[in-house]
Design a protein around this motif. Sequence first.
Motif: not given
Length: 381
Positions: A105, A107-108, A110-114, A171, A173-174, A253
Amino acid sequence: MKNTQQITSINEWVAKGAAAPFVVLILFSVLSQDITAIVINTLFVAVLFAFQQRLLLQAKALVIRSQFSFFGKTFCVIYERSIPLTSITELTFSQRQHKNDLAITYKNGNGEIKILSFSCLHQAQQTMELLSASGLKYSVHRPTRNTKGLQADDTKETVTDIFPLGALGKEIKPTHTIARFAMPLPQDKVLTPWVTAGIFALVTIGLTASSGNWVAACVFIALTYLSYWLARAYISNKHYFVAASPCSDIVVKEEHLFLPALLFTDRQARELHKEQVKRIVVKWNYYIVGKPDIENASLGQQNLKHAYVVDVTFYTDQGDTLALTGMSVNAQALLLALTHWHYPVSLERSNKLAMPIMVHVRIGAVIAVIGVILASLIKYF
């Protein structure tokens, strides 16, 4: 930080196994002196044996690399993902009897969790040594819980015991879109698809009796079967469409959960704080791949079956939802998001059939085979 140890993925072993039939074909080609076949099959063997997919620690990063390599020399890199150690937020190693899964786990940019998953055969000790060399903390999960029971604890660890890490998604996903056509039919509309299929069945019987054309009869049998599902999908899609609130997405979220209007009997959408969610019941069952005896299957046979979400129900302070079927949403990805943000998820073993679509695929395949056999009989006899 230098570490030359490499972990071989399960995909690399599959590629090498796939080369075996071509080796046999080479032997037959040599016996028949077919030079063209020898060259072609040798090329296939060389490509399959040259394929590599490895996990390694390199330049303060975990690297997953797919490439073609001969005798230690790399000729072509197909794919490479380098994850800096500073961006990794969690490492989870799921150790089973034969197959092991590593979930990374991070963060890319863009700050997104992958989540990036890597699977290997055995090599548990080597993988943990590589993770220790990285200097990062990691957790090891072993399937020691009794997943044959009816209920499990609402913890992320329990989820990874039941579901393989790679099956949950790559990832967080929200947004999770609901396919309205795959939702369960309301009770007052259950008979309508059967009536549609009955009309097609009568046409099939009449056609067969009047013309004796069995090939056309098989085609109409297939259409009869298809008509039921098309009618069912049309009715469900129409019933669950709410004009005043057409959104059909569940949004997960960290502190808020949005549930669309189609999930409630009063046709009103809800946006809830995490504290307003009392419980989320996820019912699951095994989808059997090889061994039909679920209750007597041991841990060593877990590669023959896969856990599958049957339905999901949300219990909230503002009312309970309808059961959301596993076929109407990417339930594994939804489960990953809910457990990642620590929503109160409760796992319950269900007696309902998992992956029901596979039953209908098999029925369609049987109808197709019967049609081919009948066509061949008519042609030659």
